[in-house]
Design a protein around this motif. Structure first.
Motif, PDB file in Angstrom:
ATOM      1  N   ASP A 105      32.991  34.851  37.174  1.00 14.46           N
ATOM      2  CA  ASP A 105      34.028  34.240  38.014  1.00 14.46           C
ATOM      3  C   ASP A 105      34.311  35.093  39.249  1.00 14.46           C
ATOM      4  O   ASP A 105      34.545  34.562  40.343  1.00 14.46           O
ATOM      5  CB  ASP A 105      35.339  34.069  37.221  1.00 14.46           C
ATOM      6  N   ILE A 106      34.300  36.421  39.059  1.00 10.21           N
ATOM      7  CA  ILE A 106      34.558  37.331  40.188  1.00 10.21           C
ATOM      8  C   ILE A 106      33.454  37.177  41.241  1.00 10.21           C
ATOM      9  O   ILE A 106      33.732  37.028  42.433  1.00 10.21           O
ATOM     10  CB  ILE A 106      34.666  38.800  39.704  1.00 10.21           C
ATOM     11  N   CYS A 107      32.208  37.186  40.792  1.00  2.58           N
ATOM     12  CA  CYS A 107      31.086  37.051  41.734  1.00  2.58           C
ATOM     13  C   CYS A 107      31.189  35.745  42.518  1.00  2.58           C
ATOM     14  O   CYS A 107      30.871  35.688  43.705  1.00  2.58           O
ATOM     15  CB  CYS A 107      29.758  37.075  40.992  1.00  2.58           C
ATOM     16  N   ALA A 108      31.617  34.678  41.830  1.00  4.25           N
ATOM     17  CA  ALA A 108      31.664  33.354  42.462  1.00  4.25           C
ATOM     18  C   ALA A 108      32.963  33.106  43.220  1.00  4.25           C
ATOM     19  O   ALA A 108      33.184  32.009  43.728  1.00  4.25           O
ATOM     20  CB  ALA A 108      31.467  32.281  41.400  1.00  4.25           C
ATOM     21  N   ASN A 109      33.807  34.137  43.310  1.00  4.16           N
ATOM     22  CA  ASN A 109      35.125  33.971  43.965  1.00  4.16           C
ATOM     23  C   ASN A 109      35.924  32.825  43.367  1.00  4.16           C
ATOM     24  O   ASN A 109      36.674  32.147  44.078  1.00  4.16           O
ATOM     25  CB  ASN A 109      34.969  33.719  45.470  1.00  4.16           C
ATOM     26  N   LYS A 110      35.748  32.595  42.080  1.00  8.15           N
ATOM     27  CA  LYS A 110      36.444  31.466  41.453  1.00  8.15           C
ATOM     28  C   LYS A 110      37.941  31.750  41.434  1.00  8.15           C
ATOM     29  O   LYS A 110      38.383  32.858  41.127  1.00  8.15           O
ATOM     30  CB  LYS A 110      35.902  31.266  40.031  1.00  8.15           C
ATOM     31  N   LYS A 111      38.719  30.737  41.782  1.00  5.10           N
ATOM     32  CA  LYS A 111      40.175  30.913  41.813  1.00  5.10           C
ATOM     33  C   LYS A 111      40.732  30.793  40.402  1.00  5.10           C
ATOM     34  O   LYS A 111      41.355  29.805  40.035  1.00  5.10           O
ATOM     35  CB  LYS A 111      40.802  29.903  42.766  1.00  5.10           C
ATOM     36  N   THR A 112      40.502  31.832  39.612  1.00  4.68           N
ATOM     37  CA  THR A 112      41.018  31.880  38.243  1.00  4.68           C
ATOM     38  C   THR A 112      42.477  32.290  38.270  1.00  4.68           C
ATOM     39  O   THR A 112      43.001  32.728  39.297  1.00  4.68           O
ATOM     40  CB  THR A 112      40.241  32.919  37.420  1.00  4.68           C
ATOM     41  N   ILE A 113      43.114  32.185  37.119  1.00  2.00           N
ATOM     42  CA  ILE A 113      44.513  32.610  37.066  1.00  2.00           C
ATOM     43  C   ILE A 113      44.626  34.112  37.314  1.00  2.00           C
ATOM     44  O   ILE A 113      45.634  34.583  37.849  1.00  2.00           O
ATOM     45  CB  ILE A 113      45.194  32.186  35.745  1.00  2.00           C
ATOM     46  N   LEU A 114      43.582  34.880  37.001  1.00  2.00           N
ATOM     47  CA  LEU A 114      43.627  36.323  37.263  1.00  2.00           C
ATOM     48  C   LEU A 114      43.664  36.592  38.759  1.00  2.00           C
ATOM     49  O   LEU A 114      44.480  37.393  39.236  1.00  2.00           O
ATOM     50  CB  LEU A 114      42.421  37.035  36.623  1.00  2.00           C
ATOM     51  N   LEU A 115      42.779  35.913  39.491  1.00  2.00           N
ATOM     52  CA  LEU A 115      42.742  36.139  40.934  1.00  2.00           C
ATOM     53  C   LEU A 115      44.039  35.664  41.594  1.00  2.00           C
ATOM     54  O   LEU A 115      44.611  36.367  42.444  1.00  2.00           O
ATOM     55  CB  LEU A 115      41.528  35.407  41.544  1.00  2.00           C
ATOM     56  N   LEU A 116      44.519  34.496  41.191  1.00  2.00           N
ATOM     57  CA  LEU A 116      45.736  33.962  41.802  1.00  2.00           C
ATOM     58  C   LEU A 116      46.946  34.835  41.467  1.00  2.00           C
ATOM     59  O   LEU A 116      47.817  35.057  42.314  1.00  2.00           O
ATOM     60  CB  LEU A 116      45.973  32.522  41.336  1.00  2.00           C
ATOM     61  N   THR A 117      46.978  35.360  40.241  1.00  2.00           N
ATOM     62  CA  THR A 117      48.063  36.261  39.840  1.00  2.00           C
ATOM     63  C   THR A 117      47.978  37.563  40.632  1.00  2.00           C
ATOM     64  O   THR A 117      48.993  38.098  41.102  1.00  2.00           O
ATOM     65  CB  THR A 117      47.983  36.547  38.324  1.00  2.00           C
ATOM     66  N   ALA A 118      46.766  38.075  40.780  1.00  2.00           N
ATOM     67  CA  ALA A 118      46.576  39.318  41.530  1.00  2.00           C
ATOM     68  C   ALA A 118      47.049  39.143  42.973  1.00  2.00           C
ATOM     69  O   ALA A 118      47.764  40.000  43.515  1.00  2.00           O
ATOM     70  CB  ALA A 118      45.105  39.724  41.505  1.00  2.00           C
ATOM     71  N   LEU A 119      46.668  38.012  43.591  1.00  2.00           N
ATOM     72  CA  LEU A 119      47.071  37.775  44.982  1.00  2.00           C
ATOM     73  C   LEU A 119      48.595  37.680  45.088  1.00  2.00           C
ATOM     74  O   LEU A 119      49.189  38.068  46.101  1.00  2.00           O
ATOM     75  CB  LEU A 119      46.429  36.491  45.515  1.00  2.00           C
ATOM     76  N   GLU A 120      49.214  37.185  44.033  1.00  2.00           N
ATOM     77  CA  GLU A 120      50.666  37.043  44.044  1.00  2.00           C
ATOM     78  C   GLU A 120      51.357  38.393  43.791  1.00  2.00           C
ATOM     79  O   GLU A 120      52.404  38.678  44.375  1.00  2.00           O
ATOM     80  CB  GLU A 120      51.083  36.031  42.973  1.00  2.00           C
ATOM     81  N   MET A 121      50.758  39.239  42.930  1.00  2.00           N
ATOM     82  CA  MET A 121      51.398  40.502  42.545  1.00  2.00           C
ATOM     83  C   MET A 121      51.120  41.639  43.531  1.00  2.00           C
ATOM     84  O   MET A 121      51.852  42.634  43.554  1.00  2.00           O
ATOM     85  CB  MET A 121      50.899  40.933  41.150  1.00  2.00           C
ATOM     86  N   ALA A 122      50.055  41.486  44.308  1.00  2.00           N
ATOM     87  CA  ALA A 122      49.573  42.621  45.101  1.00  2.00           C
ATOM     88  C   ALA A 122      50.493  42.955  46.275  1.00  2.00           C
ATOM     89  O   ALA A 122      51.051  42.055  46.911  1.00  2.00           O
ATOM     90  CB  ALA A 122      48.171  42.306  45.626  1.00  2.00           C
ATOM     91  N   ASP A 123      50.634  44.244  46.563  1.00  2.00           N
ATOM     92  CA  ASP A 123      51.254  44.663  47.822  1.00  2.00           C
ATOM     93  C   ASP A 123      50.213  44.473  48.934  1.00  2.00           C
ATOM     94  O   ASP A 123      49.057  44.117  48.663  1.00  2.00           O
ATOM     95  CB  ASP A 123      51.710  46.117  47.732  1.00  2.00           C
ATOM     96  N   ALA A 124      50.631  44.724  50.170  1.00  2.00           N
ATOM     97  CA  ALA A 124      49.763  44.465  51.325  1.00  2.00           C
ATOM     98  C   ALA A 124      48.426  45.187  51.202  1.00  2.00           C
ATOM     99  O   ALA A 124      47.363  44.612  51.479  1.00  2.00           O
ATOM    100  CB  ALA A 124      50.472  44.866  52.620  1.00  2.00           C
ATOM    101  N   GLU A 125      48.481  46.422  50.736  1.00  2.00           N
ATOM    102  CA  GLU A 125      47.266  47.234  50.683  1.00  2.00           C
ATOM    103  C   GLU A 125      46.271  46.701  49.649  1.00  2.00           C
ATOM    104  O   GLU A 125      45.091  46.507  49.929  1.00  2.00           O
ATOM    105  CB  GLU A 125      47.656  48.680  50.336  1.00  2.00           C
TER     106      GLU A 125
END
Lengths: 322, 322
Positions: free
Chosen positions: B228-248
């Motif tokens: 999923d990571i290689c394919a840039n799949k918008k999994t709940i992990l990626l969407l959660t990470a984008l939501e939790m991440a600070d700017a850096e």
């Protein structure tokens, strides 16, 4: 008569995701003769003795009528993908305007929408209507597969051909008639007469289609004359010719089938063989038998304005020029 | 428990034309966990208090159970064409073994076959079951379209994602439960509990699927880690990470999303960000909430061997490693 186009326009496709519903809306807005839902409504009208214009009979028949039209358009959508057809009813096909995947998925949803509409059939009539609808849908897929198989088959009989067009085309018209009549309260004998009427006008229609492709007037026929001949399509004309031909004519015909680069000459050459063998007359006779069979069914039904329309329709189909 | 595989094997595909039915037979013979028909039967069993093994309840539930399995396999068949997937359950997919057109047409016929099976539901239950089945089928097509749309969408929220997996995966499990229970005589409150159970195990299952794709043990997980990571799949992990991440962290993550040529490093890099942000724990919490919600529904049902199986299933799904 009820305006079926209004009922189709009233279907709501303004739903999300747009990528799924827009192609459905586009397909249903592209027109067509709406012959199948009209047949269902006229069949119902014939049974309620021309009283369909008011009352419950319209409301009760309309869901099935719409289901038949949506189903028919689903088959066109998927057929166009499989045939790689660029144009349908003067507009880009869905797989061209969008892409193959959209045509597949929106087509699937259209099939499901047909069943959604069908679920609006009165509950006491639903099991029987669903059963007929499923048998019809199956016949159409089987007919489509037979048509594909025929392309590569070395031997196709006229019986094979008749079974294929029965499944691919006629069974839908037959079930439109039967389902419409059944919902309106047709007796089993009337249901059978309606079914047979639809079946035989469908067969007559398809045979006339094959004849017009060769002998149609280029001025009134919608498409180019001789398309089936160029494509070596196993029409009833070709199959009849192969059956009627003596050794010499058969050899000549098979020779033309191998020619793929001289379309004008090929059309003229094959048509000359057809004419010499009397293929046109033989096919017209078969077509007229089916028209007569359809008309005979109408005697078993109440005689009213609706059955009169069905009589005219059968006669028009047999005499049509396009 | 009843052997669902036997019932599937007993379906008759020995029909003409072979080109239509062989791919259907091939698809249904390829196995799979048969989870959907099993859920329908266990739901029915839960309602008749473990008495399903004998009597009418099996006969009455089986047509719908089989319809759900045939429908599910239809979606896989068409999805594989759309995804150009070469392999399914260790065997060539239909569009590879035959061709795209065969996969489209045989898939259409499979969808029709699902409705044919469904028409075997007792007549008094048929209108409601057909309505739910149609809603379910629609949700699945909508979910599939949303999944396609997400690939190109710049902004996908966790709510969008949850709605997509609900439609694409969970609604089928939920309806398997509800339809099975309804046919066996569940009260409206029980129908709702069965539906919610299926919905929430479906959501938990899909979230766990996303987690295992990153954190699964390569020894027990069936496929390669990090796909999923290689394919840039918008999994709940990626969407959660984008939501939790600070700017850096967000910048670092977006940087990795643009890298398409360094898969090993990309997997390691993205996983490190996930781990640093606590994405795994956040997603596991969401998953556990859905598992708990599913389990809570079971308290509203008769307590018997069937509900005990459903309890075990929910717990196993949450703790699965593959």
């Amino acid at each position: 008569m009820i305006d079926i186009n209004k009922a189709i326009e009233a279907l709501d496709w303004n739903k999300e995701p747009r990528g799924l519903y827009e192609p459905i809306e586009y397909t249903l807005a592209s027109g067509g003769k709406r012959i199948r839902p009209t047949l269902a409504l006229v069949a119902a009208d014939a049974i309620v003795n021309g009283g369909l214009i008011n009352g419950d009979a319209i409301d009760q028949t309309m869901p099935a009528a719409l289901a038949l039209e949506v189903f028919h358009n689903f088959t066109l959508l998927h057929d166009d993908v499989m045939d790689k057809a660029p144009v349908r009813r003067g507009r880009e096909t869905v797989h061209v305007k969008w892409n193959d995947n959209t045509a597949i998925l929106s087509g699937d949803q259209m099939l499901i929408e047909a069943y959604k509409l069908l679920s609006g059939v009165p509950a006491d009539k639903l099991p029987q209507v669903l059963k007929w609808f499923n048998e019809m849908a199956t016949a159409i897929c089987e007919g489509q597969q037979m048509d594909v198989d025929f392309e590569h088959a070395s031997q196709v009989s006229i019986d094979d051909y008749m079974l294929m067009i029965e499944k691919k085309t006629s069974v839908l018209l037959a079930n439109a008639m039967r389902i419409g009549g059944y919902i309106a309260g047709a007796t089993p004998a009337q249901q059978e007469a309606l079914y047979q009427y639809g079946l035989h006008i469908g067969l007559a229609f398809q045979i006339q289609d094959d004849i017009l492709d060769v002998y149609g007037d280029p001025k009134t026929f919608g498409k180019a004359i001789g398309g089936d001949i160029c494509a070596n399509k196993k029409t009833i004309l070709l199959l009849t010719a192969l059956e009627m031909a003596d050794a010499e004519s058969k050899a000549e015909l098979l020779q033309w089938l191998m020619a793929t680069d001289r379309n004008e000459e090929k059309i003229a050459g094959v048509t000359a063989i057809y004419t010499r063998l009397g293929v046109r007359e033989a096919c017209e006779t078969i077509m007229e038998e089916h028209t007569a069979e359809a008309l005979a069914q109408l005697d078993k039904l109440p005689q009213n304005s609706a059955t009169e329309s069905l009589r005219l329709l059968a006669e028009q189909l047999a005499n049509r020029k396009s």
